[in-house]
Scaffold this active site. Structure first.
Site, short mmCIF file in Angstrom:
data_model
loop_
_atom_site.label_atom_id
_atom_site.label_comp_id
_atom_site.label_asym_id
_atom_site.label_seq_id
_atom_site.Cartn_x
_atom_site.Cartn_y
_atom_site.Cartn_z
N LYS A 1 1.19 56.43 -44.27
CA LYS A 1 1.52 55.69 -43.05
C LYS A 1 3.00 55.31 -43.07
CE LYS A 1 1.80 51.44 -41.81
NZ LYS A 1 2.94 51.50 -40.87
N GLY B 1 8.33 48.34 -49.46
CA GLY B 1 8.66 47.47 -48.34
C GLY B 1 9.11 46.11 -48.84
N GLU C 1 7.06 48.61 -54.62
CA GLU C 1 8.52 48.82 -54.63
C GLU C 1 9.08 47.90 -53.57
OE1 GLU C 1 10.31 50.46 -56.63
OE2 GLU C 1 8.97 51.86 -57.64
N CYS D 1 17.14 48.65 -50.43
CA CYS D 1 16.57 47.74 -51.42
C CYS D 1 17.51 47.56 -52.59
CB CYS D 1 15.24 48.31 -51.92
SG CYS D 1 15.39 49.97 -52.57
N GLU E 1 17.73 38.54 -49.45
CA GLU E 1 18.04 39.93 -49.13
C GLU E 1 18.45 40.01 -47.66
OE1 GLU E 1 14.75 42.73 -48.95
OE2 GLU E 1 15.95 44.20 -50.04
P1 NAP Z 1 7.97 45.85 -44.41
O1 NAP Z 1 8.10 45.08 -43.16
O2 NAP Z 1 7.43 45.20 -45.59
O3 NAP Z 1 7.10 47.15 -44.03
C1 NAP Z 1 6.88 48.19 -44.95
C2 NAP Z 1 5.68 49.00 -44.51
O4 NAP Z 1 4.51 48.17 -44.57
C3 NAP Z 1 5.75 49.50 -43.06
O5 NAP Z 1 5.14 50.76 -42.97
C4 NAP Z 1 4.93 48.45 -42.32
O6 NAP Z 1 4.44 48.91 -41.09
C5 NAP Z 1 3.82 48.21 -43.32
N1 NAP Z 1 3.10 46.96 -43.16
C6 NAP Z 1 3.53 45.81 -42.59
N2 NAP Z 1 2.54 44.89 -42.64
C7 NAP Z 1 1.48 45.47 -43.25
C8 NAP Z 1 0.17 45.03 -43.59
N3 NAP Z 1 -0.26 43.79 -43.33
N4 NAP Z 1 -0.65 45.88 -44.21
C9 NAP Z 1 -0.25 47.14 -44.51
N5 NAP Z 1 0.97 47.62 -44.20
C10 NAP Z 1 1.84 46.79 -43.59
O7 NAP Z 1 9.37 46.45 -44.87
P2 NAP Z 1 10.48 47.15 -43.99
O8 NAP Z 1 11.13 46.11 -43.15
O9 NAP Z 1 9.92 48.37 -43.35
O10 NAP Z 1 11.48 47.67 -45.13
C11 NAP Z 1 12.48 46.89 -45.68
C12 NAP Z 1 12.07 46.30 -47.02
O11 NAP Z 1 11.67 47.33 -47.89
C13 NAP Z 1 13.21 45.60 -47.72
O12 NAP Z 1 12.74 44.38 -48.27
C14 NAP Z 1 13.58 46.56 -48.83
O13 NAP Z 1 14.19 45.97 -49.94
C15 NAP Z 1 12.28 47.16 -49.17
N6 NAP Z 1 12.46 48.46 -49.82
C16 NAP Z 1 12.18 48.58 -51.16
C17 NAP Z 1 12.41 49.80 -51.81
C18 NAP Z 1 12.13 49.98 -53.27
O14 NAP Z 1 12.04 51.12 -53.71
N7 NAP Z 1 12.02 48.92 -54.06
C19 NAP Z 1 12.91 50.87 -51.08
C20 NAP Z 1 13.19 50.70 -49.72
C21 NAP Z 1 12.95 49.49 -49.10
P3 NAP Z 1 5.22 48.49 -39.72
O15 NAP Z 1 6.64 48.87 -39.93
O16 NAP Z 1 4.57 49.30 -38.70
O17 NAP Z 1 5.04 47.03 -39.59
#
Ligand code: NAP
Length: 484
Positions: free
Chosen positions: A178, A231, A253, A287, A386
């Site tokens: 997804k 995420g 992650e 990230c 962040e």
């Molecule tokens: P996010 O809001 O946490 O969303 C990540 C994914 O989770 C999206 O596909 C989102 O779908 C989904 N999601 C949201 N709520 C959910 C739920 N209740 N149940 C299941 N899935 C759910 O993160 P983001 O804003 O897309 O990405 C930015 C974050 O990712 C930053 O904090 C960054 O540091 C982190 N990140 C970490 C890494 C690593 O390798 N450590 C790499 C890249 C990014 P929707 O978008 O449709 O809501």
């Protein structure tokens, strides 16, 4: 230019609309123009995808029953198919996410390399024998988990989906992917590539949808055996609770607040170039961004001068501007959040060295000038949270001990950078930093062969490297009594 690529869900080898016909609208962050309409999976669609994946993951299923060398050949074919689709994926990713074609190209190349790397592992997963008392044969074999779910964020939509998909498939699992509802398009090219590569039906299922509906249905599904989540830390914590309902394993992650530490003996031109790349690549939506620049007081002004000069020379551009070196942020609301962080920094006593505003000459699009804040202390909001945007917070330090103390004083522990020409400082800092990844004299860097993941609230488990093979398999111990 309009989008004419895949827009439907991909379940059990079939392209299909969502059961109730619901869709997601996407926009190009560089122009704010609508870009594509994509099917948005319901919980019922997730059921169908998990069922298909489960059938292919069964002992007699189309994927698990394959000889490992055939699985390897399929993954090499998938790498070739992604390579063939590369130009298309780069264009789509640039429009959907806003990143420059250069950056999107790096992402696709990394995925091709990752599939090739794990294709190599598919027929090399061995177990071990264990010396136990008595006349017994005891051995451990690694078995696939079954159905793995892959939930990806919007900042590296294609690359991060492939990062966990490739090892999971190599280990004999099947997958439900997804992507983020903000960037759902490039993930569909995994389905396209799987078809071209002749991957059996049900092995790769792609279900764009919202986190609250499709994501929640996946994580709470009893048929899902592992959730690979990339995420934010907050959403990750919720996913861990939801997965716990079925005692489903997770790889997390999550976020970061990387310190990039410049010691006084560093090559300052190289360090400034690394500091710039480490925060302004992908418009800082990383990230592993080196968002805290820790600089020794003796070289502080010289480094700031170089970093500001580079920031001001950075051309902003959309996915289709050849000369763009930094793209827009993902959305208006995210841009407003980042602007609020800059304001919080100024309110708490930081100095704006450059940037901080939307550029005058860009017209539409969610652009923010590359921003450098100086006079930051590690207790300020901009140093603790962040920001996920092109905002660099510069913090001065007096000696090695203070540098390490500031660097480690964070709830996160993903990647840290060290700039020095002294071997003792380099290896000492690598040992003393509480981070899952430390990079010396370049920032940031990773390879399919090296483990990626964080300490503390940056995550649990590792992607990439041989470490990911352990994430996507489970050990089975077999004891055979040979007496009599
Ligand atoms: P996010 O809001 O946490 O969303 C990540 C994914 O989770 C999206 O596909 C989102 O779908 C989904 N999601 C949201 N709520 C959910 C739920 N209740 N149940 C299941 N899935 C759910 O993160 P983001 O804003 O897309 O990405 C930015 C974050 O990712 C930053 O904090 C960054 O540091 C982190 N990140 C970490 C890494 C690593 O390798 N450590 C790499 C890249 C990014 P929707 O978008 O449709 O809501």
């Amino acid at each position: 230019m309009g989008y004419d690529g895949p827009t439907e869900l991909y379940i059990d080898g079939e392209w299909t609309s969502a059961t109730d016909g619901q869709t997601i609208e996407t926009a190009d962050p560089a122009t704010e123009e609508p870009y594509a309409t994509v099917a948005s999976a319901t919980a019922e669609d997730v059921d169908r995808a998990v069922d298909a994946a489960d059938a292919a993951a069964a002992r007699d299923g189309a994927w698990r029953s394959l000889d490992p060398s055939e699985r390897a050949a399929h993954l090499h074919a998938m790498a070739d198919a992604i390579d063939d689709l590369s130009d298309e994926i780069v264009l789509v990713e640039s429009h959907d996410n806003g990143k420059t074609p250069f950056e999107a190209g790096l992402d696709v190349d990394m995925v091709v390399d990752t599939f090739r790397y794990y294709a190599g592992w598919a027929d090399k997963l061995t177990g071990q024998t264990v010396p136990v008392p008595g006349d017994r044969l005891d051995y451990v074999q690694q078995e696939p988990l079954g159905v793995t779910a892959h939930i990806a964020p919007w900042n590296y939509p294609f690359q991060l989906a492939g990062r966990s998909l490739a090892p999971a498939l190599a280990c004999g699992n099947t997958a439900v992917l997804k992507p983020s509802s903000q960037t759902p398009l490039s993930a569909l090219y995994y389905a396209e590539a799987a078809e071209r590569a002749g991957i059996p039906d049900g092995v790769v299922n792609v279900v764009p949808g919202t986190g609250s509906e499709a994501g929640d249905a996946i994580v709470g599904h009893p048929g899902v055996d592992h959730v690979a989540f990339t995420g934010s830390t907050d959403v990750g914590k919720g996913i861990m609770s939801r997965a716990a309902e079925n005692v489903t394993g997770v790889t997390m992650e999550l976020g970061g607040k990387g310190p990039n530490v410049i010691f006084p003996d560093a090559d300052l031109d190289d360090a400034a170039a690394g500091a710039h790349y480490g925060i302004f690549m992908n418009a800082g939506q990383m990230c592993w961004a080196g968002s805290r620049l820790l600089v020794h007081e003796d070289v502080h002004d010289a480094v700031v001068e170089r970093v500001v000069e580079r920031a001001e020379a950075t051309t902003l551009g959309s996915g289709i501007d050849d000369d763009g070196r930094m793209g827009p942020l993902i959305s208006e609301s995210h841009l407003e959040d980042v602007e609020a962080y800059v304001q919080a920094g100024l309110d708490e006593g930081a100095t704006l060295a450059t940037g901080g505003s939307r550029p005058d000459d860009r017209g539409d699009g969610y652009f923010l000038e590359p921003t450098v804040l100086t006079d930051v202390t590690n207790d300020m909001t901009v140093a603790r949270e962040e920001i996920f945007g092109p905002v660099l917070s510069v913090i001065s330090f007096a000696d090695y001990e203070e540098a390490i103390e500031i660097a480690n004083d964070s709830p996160y522990g993903l990647m840290a950078g060290v700039w020095t020409t002294d071997l003792e400082t380099a290896h000492g800092a690598a040992a003393d930093l509480d981070y899952g990844m430390v990079s010396v004299n370049e920032y940031p860097v990773t390879f399919p062969q090296t483990p990626f993941g964080g300490f503390k609230q940056s995550g649990i488990g590792r992607e990439q490297g041989t470490e990911a093979l352990a994430e996507y398999t489970q050990a089975k111990n077999v004891n055979v009594n040979l007496e009599g």
